[in-house]
Design a protein around this motif. Structure first.
Motif, PDB file in Angstrom:
ATOM      1  N   ILE A 139      10.769  -0.803   8.310  1.00  0.00           N
ATOM      2  CA  ILE A 139      10.043  -0.764   9.332  1.00  0.00           C
ATOM      3  C   ILE A 139       9.387   0.164  10.000  1.00  0.00           C
ATOM      4  CG2 ILE A 139      10.303  -1.820  11.706  1.00  0.00           C
ATOM      5  CD1 ILE A 139      12.586  -3.466  10.811  1.00  0.00           C
ATOM      6  N   GLY A 140      10.032   1.545   9.870  1.00  0.00           N
ATOM      7  CA  GLY A 140       9.399   2.638  10.391  1.00  0.00           C
ATOM      8  C   GLY A 140       8.063   3.052   9.378  1.00  0.00           C
ATOM      9  N   PHE A 141       7.964   2.773   8.153  1.00  0.00           N
ATOM     10  CA  PHE A 141       6.763   2.870   7.429  1.00  0.00           C
ATOM     11  C   PHE A 141       5.651   1.928   7.833  1.00  0.00           C
ATOM     12  CE2 PHE A 141       4.166   1.444   3.860  1.00  0.00           C
ATOM     13  CZ  PHE A 141       3.590   2.728   3.325  1.00  0.00           C
ATOM     14  N   GLY A 142       5.877   0.680   8.205  1.00  0.00           N
ATOM     15  CA  GLY A 142       4.976  -0.321   8.541  1.00  0.00           C
ATOM     16  C   GLY A 142       4.425   0.150   9.911  1.00  0.00           C
ATOM     17  N   GLU A 143       5.259   0.233  10.812  1.00  0.00           N
ATOM     18  CA  GLU A 143       4.750   0.708  12.166  1.00  0.00           C
ATOM     19  C   GLU A 143       3.888   2.122  12.006  1.00  0.00           C
ATOM     20  OE1 GLU A 143       7.473   0.702  15.656  1.00  0.00           O
ATOM     21  OE2 GLU A 143       8.725  -0.886  14.900  1.00  0.00           O
ATOM     22  N   ASN A 144       4.412   3.040  11.491  1.00  0.00           N
ATOM     23  CA  ASN A 144       3.556   4.294  11.349  1.00  0.00           C
ATOM     24  C   ASN A 144       2.449   4.008  10.670  1.00  0.00           C
ATOM     25  OD1 ASN A 144       3.049   6.913   9.765  1.00  0.00           O
ATOM     26  ND2 ASN A 144       4.680   7.369  11.339  1.00  0.00           N
TER      27      ASN A 144
ATOM     28  N   ILE B 181      -4.445   1.322  13.696  1.00  0.00           N
ATOM     29  CA  ILE B 181      -5.305   0.573  14.424  1.00  0.00           C
ATOM     30  C   ILE B 181      -5.707   1.144  15.781  1.00  0.00           C
ATOM     31  CG2 ILE B 181      -4.278  -1.432  13.507  1.00  0.00           C
ATOM     32  CD1 ILE B 181      -2.277  -1.706  15.661  1.00  0.00           C
ATOM     33  N   ARG B 182      -4.826   2.395  16.138  1.00  0.00           N
ATOM     34  CA  ARG B 182      -4.936   3.083  17.267  1.00  0.00           C
ATOM     35  C   ARG B 182      -6.579   3.394  17.707  1.00  0.00           C
ATOM     36  NH1 ARG B 182      -1.701   7.572  16.317  1.00  0.00           N
ATOM     37  NH2 ARG B 182      -0.067   6.380  16.143  1.00  0.00           N
ATOM     38  N   GLU B 183      -7.237   3.570  16.559  1.00  0.00           N
ATOM     39  CA  GLU B 183      -8.690   3.889  16.829  1.00  0.00           C
ATOM     40  C   GLU B 183      -9.519   2.897  16.347  1.00  0.00           C
ATOM     41  OE1 GLU B 183      -8.164   7.514  14.823  1.00  0.00           O
ATOM     42  OE2 GLU B 183      -6.902   8.316  16.308  1.00  0.00           O
ATOM     43  N   ASP B 184      -9.185   1.716  15.981  1.00  0.00           N
ATOM     44  CA  ASP B 184      -9.947   0.943  15.479  1.00  0.00           C
ATOM     45  C   ASP B 184      -9.863  -0.649  15.962  1.00  0.00           C
ATOM     46  OD1 ASP B 184     -11.320  -0.899  13.646  1.00  0.00           O
ATOM     47  OD2 ASP B 184     -11.082   0.143  11.792  1.00  0.00           O
ATOM     48  N   LYS B 185     -10.426  -0.872  16.991  1.00  0.00           N
ATOM     49  CA  LYS B 185     -10.493  -2.063  17.712  1.00  0.00           C
ATOM     50  C   LYS B 185     -10.533  -3.314  17.004  1.00  0.00           C
ATOM     51  CE  LYS B 185     -11.831  -4.244  22.117  1.00  0.00           C
ATOM     52  NZ  LYS B 185     -12.872  -4.437  22.812  1.00  0.00           N
ATOM     53  N   LYS B 186     -11.494  -3.252  15.968  1.00  0.00           N
ATOM     54  CA  LYS B 186     -11.864  -4.538  15.163  1.00  0.00           C
ATOM     55  C   LYS B 186     -10.390  -4.576  14.297  1.00  0.00           C
ATOM     56  CE  LYS B 186     -15.772  -5.570  12.345  1.00  0.00           C
ATOM     57  NZ  LYS B 186     -16.776  -5.282  11.644  1.00  0.00           N
ATOM     58  N   ARG B 187     -10.066  -3.682  13.785  1.00  0.00           N
ATOM     59  CA  ARG B 187      -8.863  -3.712  12.930  1.00  0.00           C
ATOM     60  C   ARG B 187      -7.616  -4.453  13.692  1.00  0.00           C
ATOM     61  NH1 ARG B 187      -7.982  -0.549   8.184  1.00  0.00           N
ATOM     62  NH2 ARG B 187      -9.293   0.963   8.847  1.00  0.00           N
ATOM     63  N   ARG B 188      -7.527  -3.876  15.141  1.00  0.00           N
ATOM     64  CA  ARG B 188      -6.507  -4.538  15.907  1.00  0.00           C
ATOM     65  C   ARG B 188      -6.483  -5.982  16.398  1.00  0.00           C
ATOM     66  NH1 ARG B 188      -6.505  -0.369  19.466  1.00  0.00           N
ATOM     67  NH2 ARG B 188      -7.666  -1.311  21.051  1.00  0.00           N
ATOM     68  N   LEU B 189      -7.929  -6.265  16.530  1.00  0.00           N
ATOM     69  CA  LEU B 189      -7.858  -7.664  16.914  1.00  0.00           C
ATOM     70  C   LEU B 189      -7.600  -8.480  15.640  1.00  0.00           C
ATOM     71  CD1 LEU B 189     -11.397  -7.298  18.661  1.00  0.00           C
ATOM     72  CD2 LEU B 189      -9.151  -8.033  19.823  1.00  0.00           C
TER      73      LEU B 189
ATOM     74  N   LEU C  34      -0.189  -5.448  19.281  1.00  0.00           N
ATOM     75  CA  LEU C  34      -0.913  -6.475  19.064  1.00  0.00           C
ATOM     76  C   LEU C  34      -0.932  -7.585  20.050  1.00  0.00           C
ATOM     77  CD1 LEU C  34      -0.101  -6.379  15.353  1.00  0.00           C
ATOM     78  CD2 LEU C  34      -2.198  -5.612  16.398  1.00  0.00           C
ATOM     79  N   VAL C  35      -2.004  -8.474  20.184  1.00  0.00           N
ATOM     80  CA  VAL C  35      -1.563  -9.576  21.114  1.00  0.00           C
ATOM     81  C   VAL C  35      -2.017 -10.911  20.648  1.00  0.00           C
ATOM     82  CG1 VAL C  35      -1.901  -8.513  23.413  1.00  0.00           C
ATOM     83  CG2 VAL C  35      -3.863  -9.253  22.067  1.00  0.00           C
TER      84      VAL C  35
END
Lengths: 299, 259
Positions: free
Chosen positions: B192-197, B203-211, B258-259
């Protein structure tokens, strides 16, 4: 089959590998061992060591891609579990040989450029043939290509290199010892697991035999590029000038004293040993060995 | 393995830190403490509890579903190696591949300990439908070479779900199952740590990717929650405890923003 595959379980792997022969090692060798000063300080020997190690990284990257790619198309859970251990073995090999490049002075930022510059194009072609089978999720061809041909080649190459380095470079020789132990297990799985599948799918034989022939050709071409190059001749002479006979030690492998043999003689014994092993192993799993064409001498 | 000789990984530069914590050396140091001396995932001297026929049967059904989830994780983590964006991620996923392979192996072996003569056939026969659908969905994302979505599905959604379910199960399980699950949980935390990291950085700096990942998450939520329900039913978690377990999962995935 269940009993035979028990010998390739993760339980067995944990006990024999990380908790066995890798205990008390650091990147595959005892922590207090270093590359010999001569290799680090002499530009010719250092360059030769980097070039050789790059080929190992390329081969191991191919093995990592191949073994991980085969997990998803393995026909049963024990085979999947074995391939999981092989995936991590190969990743470890990538890591230890990459670390050797760093130990030889390659900067982290330069790593990919150094690999691209020195990777032998014939070795890359050898890898591509195998990875094409893996991409198609062809388990039988993939295991023959990976665990019989690629691993069989690696096994003998590592054994030969371990013999040459045993006295002058114990650190590298010890790194190779651990990888040889891994390769022995991988070859054993290939030979034991694939026989029944070949009997089940006899119509696949000719295609797989052709793959072995093609891969063997590119393997021989890689050796030819390496052993017949002027650089290799000069490096061997230079290394022998720098290392006195005592430091070279007894480097006899397959009846040839590698510390004194000419590169052409080393190429011949290496090729011959690997091809004979292929022939024996393929015969045991019900495939007919195909003699590859002889690669042309590089201009 | 003697360790990589680094006293405090947190003192390393960010790039060196990632290389170190994703390495084989680091993996071995991490697992050495809790995998040594085991017999198929649990201590050899733990005695088998006396289970009623019904309890045994329920446990067999549970392990059949667990085996499918772990096989999904094994196939996904190995499949992701080919599309990993760098060597460190490839090496970490190789360590995860062997972890997941170990989970498959110990769970099939647990079925054998419970008297199942052919565990693979039993899994095929008895695993729940939701976990099979979840496996299919995750492998589709891997096949499609959707790195972010597949890492989310595998290392965040699936691993968090497993973490939550195994933790709940371990609280009430028989001693062998508890010992086995507690050791599996140690691996899951690392995954999980790897996935979150990995995703957090991307996604922090990429809004498109976050969406886009938000959409993937919405698609997965119902599958994950159905699988949850199925697992909770199998391990006998009281209905009044289930919403909080669902919340655990949603809180974890929401940490990514993520929403």
């Amino acid at each position: 089959m269940t009993n035979f595959l028990d010998a390739y379980s993760i339980q067995y792997w944990l006990e024999s590998c990380p908790q066995g022969y890798l205990m008390d090692t650091d990147y595959g060798h005892p922590a207090d061992e270093k590359e010999p000063a001569l290799v680090i300080e002499d530009p010719v020997l250092r360059d030769a060591a980097i070039r050789t190690t790059v080929q190992l990284v390329v081969g191991e990257r191919c093995a990592l891609a191949s073994s991980s790619g085969l997990v998803g198309c393995a026909p049963d859970a024990p085979s999947q579990c074995f391939l999981a251990t092989q995936t991590l073995d190969e990743a470890r090999h990538v890591e230890v040989f990459t670390q050797r490049l760093y130990d030889l002075g390659v900067k982290k930022k330069e790593l990919e450029d150094v690999i691209a510059r020195y990777a032998n194009p014939n070795l890359v072609k050898f890898a591509e043939i195998l990875l094409e089978k893996v991409d198609k999720k062809d388990f039988v061809a993939g295991v023959v290509g990976q665990n019989v041909v690629l691993e069989g080649m690696a096994f003998s190459v590592f054994e030969m290199m371990e013999t040459v380095n045993r006295d002058p470079n114990p650190k590298f020789a010890h790194t190779l010892t651990g990888t040889i132990a891994d390769e022995r297990r991988h070859v054993g799985f290939g030979e034991n697991r694939i026989g029944s599948l070949i009997r089940q799918y006899p119509e696949r034989k000719s295609e797989i035999e052709q793959m072995q022939k093609d891969m063997s050709y590119f393997m021989l071409a890689t050796f030819a590029d390496n052993f017949r190059s002027n650089e290799m001749q000069q490096e061997v002479e230079h290394a022998r000038d720098e290392l006195d006979a005592g430091a070279r030690g007894d480097a006899t492998w397959q009846g040839v004293n590698l510390a004194q043999a000419e590169p052409a003689e080393i190429e011949a014994v290496l090729s011959d040993t690997i091809l004979k092993d292929f022939q024996a192993r393929l015969g045991r799993i019900g495939l007919a060995y195909q003699t590859p064409a002889k690669p042309r001498v590089a201009a | 393995m003697s360790g990589s000789g680094i006293d405090d990984v947190h003192a390393l530069e960010p790039e060196d830190f990632i290389e170190e914590v994703h390495s084989f050396e680091h993996w071995f140091e991490a697992v050495e403490g809790y995998l040594k001396g085991l017999d198929h995932g649990h201590l050899p001297d733990v005695a088998e509890a006396l289970l009623t026929a019904e309890e045994r049967d329920r446990l067999i059904a549970t392990f059949c579903s667990y085996a499918v989830a772990e096989t999904a994780a094994l196939e996904a983590s190995s499949g992701l190696i080919a599309i990993a964006p760098n060597r460190h991620a490839k090496i970490f996923l190789s360590t995860q591949t062997v972890d997941e392979g170990r989970h498959v192996e110990v769970m099939l072996h647990r079925l054998r300990e419970l008297g199942v003569p052919d565990p693979e056939a039993e899994v095929e026969r008895r695993a729940g439908p939701s976990v099979r659908n979840l496996r299919k969905k995750i492998l589709q994302l891997v096949e499609a070479h959707e790195w972010d979505a597949a890492i989310f599905a595998q290392n965040v959604a699936l691993e968090t779900m497993e973490y939550t379910v195994f933790r709940a199960h371990a609280r009430t399980a028989d001693p062998i199952t508890r010992d086995l699950l507690e050791r599996v949980l140690r691996d899951e935390r690392r995954h999980i740590g790897f996935g979150e990291n990995e995703l957090g950085r991307r996604i922090r700096e990429d809004k498109k990717r976050r969406l886009w990942l938000g959409t993937v998450k919405s698609e997965l939520d119902s599958l994950v929650l159905q699988t949850f329900e199925e697992a909770m039913e199998e391990i006998g978690v009281p209905r009044w405890d289930r919403p909080s377990l669902g919340r655990d999962y949603l809180e974890t995935v929401n940490r990514l923003g993520l929403v």
